[in-house]
Scaffold this active site. Structure first.
Site, PDB file in Angstrom:
ATOM      1  N   HIS A 145       5.279   2.568   7.083  1.00  0.00           N
ATOM      2  CA  HIS A 145       4.130   3.269   7.691  1.00  0.00           C
ATOM      3  C   HIS A 145       4.239   3.354   9.211  1.00  0.00           C
ATOM      4  CE1 HIS A 145       2.116   3.569   3.917  1.00  0.00           C
ATOM      5  NE2 HIS A 145       1.929   2.273   3.779  1.00  0.00           N
ATOM      6  N   ASP A 182       7.414   3.192  -2.965  1.00  0.00           N
ATOM      7  CA  ASP A 182       6.184   2.446  -2.685  1.00  0.00           C
ATOM      8  C   ASP A 182       4.993   3.330  -3.088  1.00  0.00           C
ATOM      9  OD1 ASP A 182       5.245   0.053  -0.485  1.00  0.00           O
ATOM     10  OD2 ASP A 182       3.821   1.709  -0.729  1.00  0.00           O
ATOM     11  N   HIS A 184       2.334   3.902  -1.648  1.00  0.00           N
ATOM     12  CA  HIS A 184       1.754   4.623  -0.504  1.00  0.00           C
ATOM     13  C   HIS A 184       2.781   5.589   0.080  1.00  0.00           C
ATOM     14  CE1 HIS A 184      -0.301   0.595  -0.712  1.00  0.00           C
ATOM     15  NE2 HIS A 184      -1.328   1.414  -0.788  1.00  0.00           N
ATOM     16  N   ASP A 270       4.205  -2.100  -5.123  1.00  0.00           N
ATOM     17  CA  ASP A 270       2.778  -1.837  -5.298  1.00  0.00           C
ATOM     18  C   ASP A 270       2.558  -0.616  -6.195  1.00  0.00           C
ATOM     19  OD1 ASP A 270       3.804  -0.197  -3.331  1.00  0.00           O
ATOM     20  OD2 ASP A 270       2.448  -0.899  -1.749  1.00  0.00           O
TER      21      ASP A 270
HETATM   22 ZN    ZN Z   1       2.612   0.249  -0.117  1.00  0.00          ZN
END
Ligand code: ZN
Length: 371
Positions: A145, A182, A184, A270
């Protein structure tokens, strides 16, 4: 053919102290928000490492020493102004935050972050040098991120972004693909390489989970980097069936067209079936299958070079099996089964029509990928 698999981990990663909060908020008795351990804590990653050791798989891996990234390496992605301000935060007795209010670090967190970057970079260099064929960097804090301008979403630095930038400097003309599984969106990797024609960035993620307003299919790169960014937003509830279909229909054909010299993976667990932050349903066996598809692609275009860097994953009981299964696949050595054994009997693992529609739309983007 047996491949040599590198592995890097350092106990210091467990000392990155993210403190307490209440999920995504600071704890606040007036609002009934009780303090609890931050979701992003050391436990999950420590336990992945311990399972790799206790299972005996460690004996089949080549340990690559972790090192700190140099300031010059960090500067390949982040501005000095960010490095200076983060270092100041890291020197405070109680630490602080990397900037977005959701990326805490305690005293000394800066140096733990530079070791996460250096660990991924060291493994990348070992792969390019031919010391190992593929490998897993089990690092913390995560990195995908972090954008050029600084940290966000638990990430202090872009671990993979910097490692890739170092390889680009050391091997002019090298082409690299990043696949992010992931849950996200890999917004940081996208931000860093958005205009770079030599880095193909592919992210599969739960649609608009985090960051809220990024990761759509329309984000396709810019300038010389147009068509080198592929987002595959997936509906909540996507399991092995949907992910494998997405890998076969989008990821694999895109990689085979782009023909990278190295494939990198932003590996967050995740997206697993038991994760508290994501709503996806990949099993340990599923991650193993996704890894095998990427190994096929790496064998076809990248001399087997496959660099996997750890990102998220917040279920401390199940993530170790996800990590173990990826490393078992990479190394070709099987030590343990998944005791949860939900691959066959967990409901909802098929490819569903509403998932297929989204994946087929993403597959349309592959036709514009070029070598
Ligand atoms: Zn994540």
């Amino acid at each position: 053919m047996t491949l040599r698999t590198g592995y890097v981990y350092h106990e210091l990663f467990g000392w990155h102290d993210t403190g307490t909060n209440t999920g995504f908020f600071p704890s606040d008795p007036a609002r009934g928000l009780q303090p609890s351990l931050n979701y992003e804590n050391a436990e999950t990653k420590k336990r992945i490492h311990e399972l790799i050791v206790v299972s005996g798989l460690i004996d089949h891996l080549t340990r690559v020493p972790a090192r700190h990234a140099t300031n010059d390496e960090l500067l390949l992605v982040h501005p000095q102004s960010y490095l200076t301000s983060l270092k100041k935060v890291s020197e405070q007795p109680l630490g602080g935050d990397a900037g977005d209010g959701e990326t805490p670090l305690a005293k000394g967190g800066y140096e733990i972050g530079t070791m996460a970057v250096g660990a991924v970079t060291a493994l990348a260099q070992s792969i390019m040098a031919g010391d190992v064929d593929n490998g897993y960097a089990l690092v913390r804090p995560p990195g995908h991120h972090a954008v050029k301008s600084g940290g966000m979403g638990y990430c202090l630095f872009s671990n993979l972004g910097i490692a890739i930038s170092v390889l680009k400097k050391e091997h002019p003309g090298i082409r690299i693909a990043v696949v992010d599984w992931d849950v996200h969106h890999g917004n940081g990797t996208q931000d860093i390489f958005y205009d770079d024609p030599d880095v193909l960035s592919i992210s599969l993620h739960q649609d608009r989970l985090y960051p809220r307003n990024s990761g759509g299919r329309e984000e396709r790169g810019t300038g010389a980097g147009i068509n080198t960014n592929i987002n595959i937003p997936l509906p909540a509830g996507t399991g092995n069936g949907g992910y494998i279909y997405a890998f076969e229909q989008v990821v694999k054909p895109a990689l085979l067209k782009f023909k990278p010299d190295l494939i990198a993976v932003a590996s967050g667990f995740d997206s697993s079936v038991y994760d508290p932050l994501g709503r996806m349903m990949i099993t340990a066996e599923g991650y193993s299958k996704l890894t095998s598809i990427l190994m096929e692609c790496a064998a076809a275009t990248a001399k087997n070079r496959l660099l996997i860097a750890h990102e998220g994953g917040y279920n401390a009981i199940y993530s170790p099996f996800c990590g173990l299964f990826v490393l078992q696949e990479l190394s070709g050595v099987k030590k343990l089964e998944d005791p949860f054994n939900h691959t066959d009997n967990y409901p909802g693992q098929a490819l569903y029509p509403h998932q297929k529609v989204e994946i087929d739309a993403a597959a349309e983007l592959v036709k514009d990928v070029t070598h």
